[in-house]
Design a protein around this motif. Structure first.
Motif, mmCIF file in Angstrom:
data_model
loop_
_atom_site.group_PDB
_atom_site.id
_atom_site.type_symbol
_atom_site.label_atom_id
_atom_site.label_comp_id
_atom_site.label_asym_id
_atom_site.label_seq_id
_atom_site.Cartn_x
_atom_site.Cartn_y
_atom_site.Cartn_z
ATOM 1 N N GLN A 256 -71.548 -9.065 -97.777
ATOM 2 C CA GLN A 256 -72.870 -9.485 -98.256
ATOM 3 C C GLN A 256 -73.173 -8.854 -99.600
ATOM 4 O O GLN A 256 -73.677 -9.511 -100.514
ATOM 5 N N VAL A 257 -72.874 -7.554 -99.711
ATOM 6 C CA VAL A 257 -73.179 -6.859 -100.961
ATOM 7 C C VAL A 257 -72.318 -7.429 -102.093
ATOM 8 O O VAL A 257 -72.794 -7.690 -103.197
ATOM 9 N N TYR B 284 -90.840 -2.340 -93.981
ATOM 10 C CA TYR B 284 -90.277 -2.718 -95.287
ATOM 11 C C TYR B 284 -88.753 -2.660 -95.236
ATOM 12 O O TYR B 284 -88.063 -3.623 -95.579
ATOM 13 N N ALA B 285 -88.222 -1.519 -94.770
ATOM 14 C CA ALA B 285 -86.775 -1.335 -94.747
ATOM 15 C C ALA B 285 -86.120 -2.360 -93.821
ATOM 16 O O ALA B 285 -85.099 -2.960 -94.171
ATOM 17 N N LEU C 163 -73.312 -12.966 -107.313
ATOM 18 C CA LEU C 163 -74.475 -13.799 -107.632
ATOM 19 C C LEU C 163 -75.247 -13.230 -108.827
ATOM 20 O O LEU C 163 -75.487 -13.917 -109.825
ATOM 21 N N PHE C 164 -75.593 -11.936 -108.732
ATOM 22 C CA PHE C 164 -76.370 -11.338 -109.825
ATOM 23 C C PHE C 164 -75.531 -11.226 -111.092
ATOM 24 O O PHE C 164 -76.059 -11.361 -112.191
ATOM 25 N N PHE D 174 -86.576 -6.191 -95.147
ATOM 26 C CA PHE D 174 -85.815 -6.482 -96.357
ATOM 27 C C PHE D 174 -84.313 -6.439 -96.113
ATOM 28 O O PHE D 174 -83.562 -7.225 -96.672
ATOM 29 N N SER D 175 -83.850 -5.502 -95.257
ATOM 30 C CA SER D 175 -82.405 -5.467 -95.031
ATOM 31 C C SER D 175 -81.971 -6.590 -94.090
ATOM 32 O O SER D 175 -80.852 -7.075 -94.185
ATOM 33 N N SER E 89 -73.650 -10.644 -103.252
ATOM 34 C CA SER E 89 -74.844 -10.517 -104.097
ATOM 35 C C SER E 89 -74.472 -9.972 -105.475
ATOM 36 O O SER E 89 -75.100 -10.332 -106.467
ATOM 37 N N VAL F 111 -86.243 -7.490 -108.706
ATOM 38 C CA VAL F 111 -84.973 -7.230 -108.029
ATOM 39 C C VAL F 111 -84.897 -5.771 -107.593
ATOM 40 O O VAL F 111 -84.493 -5.462 -106.464
ATOM 41 N N PHE G 86 -94.003 -1.043 -98.490
ATOM 42 C CA PHE G 86 -93.121 0.122 -98.592
ATOM 43 C C PHE G 86 -93.908 1.397 -98.279
ATOM 44 O O PHE G 86 -93.456 2.260 -97.525
ATOM 45 N N TYR H 91 -81.264 -9.914 -95.964
ATOM 46 C CA TYR H 91 -80.507 -9.525 -97.153
ATOM 47 C C TYR H 91 -80.173 -10.715 -98.062
ATOM 48 O O TYR H 91 -80.597 -10.779 -99.215
ATOM 49 N N THR H 92 -79.425 -11.651 -97.509
ATOM 50 C CA THR H 92 -78.968 -12.752 -98.363
ATOM 51 C C THR H 92 -80.113 -13.684 -98.745
ATOM 52 O O THR H 92 -80.218 -14.125 -99.889
ATOM 53 N N GLN I 205 -73.903 -2.134 -107.359
ATOM 54 C CA GLN I 205 -74.941 -3.145 -107.505
ATOM 55 C C GLN I 205 -76.209 -2.531 -108.080
ATOM 56 O O GLN I 205 -76.826 -3.076 -108.989
ATOM 57 N N LEU J 205 -84.884 -13.895 -104.877
ATOM 58 C CA LEU J 205 -84.943 -13.227 -106.188
ATOM 59 C C LEU J 205 -84.352 -14.112 -107.267
ATOM 60 O O LEU J 205 -84.897 -14.241 -108.361
ATOM 61 N N THR K 251 -83.492 -3.935 -99.288
ATOM 62 C CA THR K 251 -82.328 -4.699 -98.842
ATOM 63 C C THR K 251 -81.088 -3.805 -98.727
ATOM 64 O O THR K 251 -80.393 -3.848 -97.720
ATOM 65 N N ASN K 252 -80.810 -3.006 -99.739
ATOM 66 C CA ASN K 252 -79.562 -2.239 -99.739
ATOM 67 C C ASN K 252 -79.699 -0.808 -99.239
ATOM 68 O O ASN K 252 -78.727 -0.197 -98.862
ATOM 69 N N ASN L 193 -82.031 -12.149 -101.530
ATOM 70 C CA ASN L 193 -81.313 -12.212 -102.803
ATOM 71 C C ASN L 193 -81.429 -13.596 -103.421
ATOM 72 O O ASN L 193 -81.563 -13.746 -104.636
ATOM 73 N N PHE M 214 -84.483 -1.624 -102.897
ATOM 74 C CA PHE M 214 -84.724 -0.433 -102.075
ATOM 75 C C PHE M 214 -84.681 -0.819 -100.605
ATOM 76 O O PHE M 214 -84.137 -0.106 -99.771
ATOM 77 N N TYR N 13 -77.061 -12.760 -114.301
ATOM 78 C CA TYR N 13 -77.398 -11.819 -115.365
ATOM 79 C C TYR N 13 -76.590 -12.088 -116.636
ATOM 80 O O TYR N 13 -77.116 -11.938 -117.738
#
Lengths: 342, 492
Positions: free
Chosen positions: B420-421, A78-79, B427-428, A82-83, B424, B71, A71, A86-87, B10, A93, B78-79, A90, B76, B432
């Protein structure tokens, strides 16, 4: 220090963090993959889990710090990475959370079915996490559909084709083997004997996947050998890699498990270096148009930030290494259960 | 729903869930350290039993904090990819510093804290406890600095980069220490950490009050109460003080947030009053069912009863934050804070008079105080974050030049779709809620089980001492046998 040198130093330091993560979390992910098959009784299962008990959390911090450093040093990479994932990320994680709580909660209740649930959870999340790390690596190596403005144009299913899946399997088998050697070091008696019987088959699975992925990479990712043909000195990396791989059965045969563990760590180190050599100077190659790729040059932070970060690393890394070594030293030797074990 | 709303939902959901754990880790870390320090100085076994017990509670909580924290770091990228590209140069270095300076320290010494009771000597164990506590504090330090920089940015400039032909702006550091000590860092940091210490103190007081009511584990419960109640009083009072300082600073740095917190719609020539409670309505610019104390806001902000406080009408309409939510959460936080000061003071008073154990109603009240502290922490966070909308990074003025900010709607990942969001979030949401249930279950299990008795502790120590002897014996046997390799091969 000039800007380009700093950029290379940060590329190298990120490599160090990534290697640190894969070598360290590699063995505890491997222990997670294997524990369902290797441990028979509840006590054995606890021994296996406690072999990584004091360590897995610190191992995972390498990933968190890798993320933070990426980052800071290469925010664009990084951006974008990671984007784009995405799935997949997740899901990764989810697996990492699943592992942490499976370990933490399993022994809190004395009930067979409760423990069974967390055992399976620990196995599944460890396996998936290892696979997903490999799948991400495979995609990055092969390049991704990156459009203008670093916009990823592919989809999750586009990331799940044969090549990354093969790399995912390679990673999982490597971690499983690495974890088995680690377990061999930490266990005794009947359990240790059972672990030993697993190491050889795991080695052969890994070695065949290793050959398969090498051939596949030559065929599917032709650009991956560009750097090596340009700088022949880099041939040292695959050669050392091969030597380290072959040294694992040799060390086990000589009954030097620590040496075998060192070798499997070196295999991971060499594979990670090979990966870095193959992608460099891109951090994420665009399969749409190479000029749209995320490179070291267009992804890096400002000169000043890279300098500040180097100071942070220069103060922080020696501390980190010193207490990592201390903790591994304090928890050396065979794993034993006590009142504070999982 | 669109990507922006979903991504914000999210982020809010995952961070509020995460924020259940770190404050408790920080607060419990201090209580744990104080218990162990007491053991170290008095050598009374009850203190050791207490420290061992809180360690187990701490460990469960810590694991939750770590796993839900990763997470946040991933989110930062991913979204909020566009945001990450805009702030990475500044924000990233604080995040990386958190990893290197805090996480390694915490996780490393946690191993000794949790698994090292019978392995290392008491001084090293005490030191490890301190390091884990400090590690969790450092982590808060860096993450609150990073957050404060977004609220009151400093020490940076905007550089336009050419991205494949399109110019794109990016914030880059000009002065690292100005970034770290930006105008709100210190205020927000002290308030946040003290909030966490309040939670830890009340958590310990709550569990111990429960034991006292049940007549169980009295030795340990009484001792821990003697630490928890005074620290609760100290930190609730300092929380009010630091909160006051932070609010005073707002009028310069984020007047829109202050106006939203107080539902202060129209600026006037007269001194400004303060609502104790109410139901603000942004459309009609009124507060229904409100109770307003005249002149008090002027006094709180400027220390005099005359100066009017700027209202929402001074803020351009497109830069106005929502009002209802910051107003309610802010008042909830202040109300709960006041309640906690009273309860802590009353607890200390009865403790001092030795009448606490007979005041059963007060013990019952103390039992519920961790919920109040947790709610106040969350309410404060919501106030701070909703009150800064629509900005994800506030615009700021440096050397007379207005610097560019970043709107929340411009910070999203361009390549991520609403589906997608949403997936997720589902999912979370599932993970959670399951985690939360399990966490409560395990926590309750631990509390019901309670600390060990003196006999149990003695047994644990004896078994360990025996094993130590056995190991020593084996080692010597091996040394006499001479060949370690042979010994290993015998085993196989």
């Amino acid at each position: 220090m000039d800007y380009d040198t700093l950029t290379w130093i940060w590329f190298f330091l990120l490599g160090v963090l990534l290697c640190g993560y894969t070598i360290l979390d590699g063995f505890d992910l491997g222990v997670g993959i294997l524990h369902l098959f290797i441990a028979k009784s509840d006590d054995e299962r606890r021994l296996v889990m406690n072999s990584i008990g004091p360590l897995w959390d610190g191992n995972e911090v390498w990933l968190v710090t890798f993320g933070g450093a990426l980052f800071a040093a290469f925010p664009v990479a990084y951006a974008t990475v990671f984007s784009s994932f995405y799935t997949a990320f997740n899901l990764l994680l989810t697996c990492l959370i699943g592992r942490a709580v499976s370990l933490e909660f399993r022994s809190k209740v004395h009930s067979k079915s409760w423990r069974r649930v967390w055992d399976v959870g620990f196995f599944a999340s460890s396996l998936c996490a290892a696979m997903l790390l490999g799948i991400a690596g495979g995609n990055i190596l092969a390049g991704m559909e990156l459009g203008p403005g670093y916009r990823y144009q592919g989809s999750l299913l586009g990331q799940l084709y044969w090549y990354p899946l093969l790399v995912g399997l390679l990673t999982a088998s490597l971690f499983a083997m690495h974890g088995a050697i680690y377990l061999y070091l930490k266990t005794e008696d009947a359990l240790q004997e059972r672990v030993r019987q697993w190491i050889t088959p795991l080695f052969f699975v890994f070695a065949s996947l290793y050959l398969l992925v090498t051939v596949a990479t030559w065929a599917h990712v032709p650009h991956s050998t560009e750097n090596i043909s340009k700088y022949p000195i880099l041939w040292a990396v695959p050669v050392l890699n091969l030597l380290a791989v072959l040294n694992i059965p040799r060390a086990m045969h000589l009954r030097l498990p620590l040496y075998a563990f060192f070798s499997s760590s070196m295999v991971i180190l060499a594979l990670a270096s090979l990966f870095s050599v193959a992608v460099c100077p891109n951090l994420m190659l665009s399969t749409i148009d190479p000029s749209l790729s995320v490179t070291l040059e267009n992804a890096r932070s400002s000169h000043r930030t890279l300098g500040i970060m180097l100071a942070v690393a220069a103060i922080g890394l020696p501390c980190v290494l010193s207490y990592t070594v201390t903790i591994y030293w304090i928890f050396r030797g065979k794993v034993k259960l006590d009142s504070h074990s999982y | 729903m669109d990507v922006e709303i979903l991504s914000r939902l999210q982020f809010a959901g995952t961070i509020m869930f995460h924020y259940l754990f770190p404050p408790l880790s920080i607060g419990l870390g201090l209580q744990l350290f104080l218990c162990e320090l007491a053991y170290f100085r008095t050598r009374k076994p009850e203190w050791e039993i207490a420290a061992r017990f809180w360690t187990r509670v701490f460990a469960v909580n810590f694991a939750m904090g770590v796993s839900t924290g990763i997470v946040m770091e991933f989110e930062f990228g991913t979204n909020w990819a566009a945001y990450s590209r805009f702030v990475g140069d500044v924000f990233g270095s604080a995040l990386a510093a958190e990893g290197i300076f805090a996480f390694f320290l915490e996780s490393g010494f946690l191993a000794i804290l949790v698994f090292g009771w019978d392995r290392v000597k008491p001084p090293l164990h005490l030191f490890s406890t301190l390091m884990v506590f400090l590690g969790s504090v450092f982590s808060a330090v860096w993450i609150v600095i990073a957050n404060s920089w977004q609220q009151t940015p400093a020490g940076y400039h905007i550089v336009w980069h050419d991205v494949q032909g399109t110019p794109m702006p990016r914030a880059e550091i000009t002065d690292f220490w100005a970034m770290v000590f930006n105008p709100s860092s210190v205020d927000r940091l002290s308030h946040t950490i003290i909030g966490a210490l309040v939670l830890g103190a009340f958590f310990v007081a709550s569990v111990c009050s429960y034991y006292v009511l049940k007549g169980k584990h009295l030795d340990v419960a009484r001792r821990c109460l003697s630490i928890a109640l005074p620290t609760a009083l100290l930190f609730t009072i300092t929380a009010a003080m630091t909160g006051h300082d932070a609010a005073q600073r707002l009028v310069e740095t984020q007047p829109a947030k202050l106006a939203a917190m107080e539902a202060h719609f129209e600026t006037s020539e007269d001194p400004t009053g303060l609502y104790l409670f109410g139901w603000p309505d942004a459309e009609s610019k009124t507060v229904h069912f409100g109770l307003k104390l005249p002149r008090l806001l002027s006094f709180l902000v400027y220390n005099d009863f005359k100066t009017p406080v700027p209202g929402m009408d001074k803020i351009p309409i497109e830069d106005q934050p929502p009002i209802w939510l910051p107003f309610q959460t802010f008042h909830l936080m202040v109300g709960l804070g006041t309640l906690m000061i009273f309860v802590a003071a009353l607890g200390c008073f009865h403790w001092y008079r030795r009448t606490l154990e007979n005041s059963r109603w007060l013990l019952w009240v103390i039992i519920f105080m961790p919920i109040a502290a947790m709610t106040a922490n969350h309410a404060g966070w919501v106030t701070a974050e909703v009150g800064r909308q629509p900005w994800i990074v506030y615009p700021s003025v440096q050397d007379g030049v207005e610097m560019m900010g970043l709107r929340t709607s411009d910070g999203l990942s361009e390549s991520v779709t609403a589906d997608q969001v949403l997936a997720s979030i589902v999912l979370f949401g599932m993970i959670y809620s399951m985690l939360f249930a399990v966490w409560i279950f395990v926590l309750n299990h631990k509390i019901q089980h309670g600390p060990e008795t003196l006999e149990q502790l003695a047994k644990i120590k004896a078994s360990h001492a025996n094993r130590g002897m056995q190991e020593l014996f084996e080692k010597q046997g091996r040394a006499l046998g001479g060949d370690l390799m042979e010994d290993d091969s015998d085993r196989n």
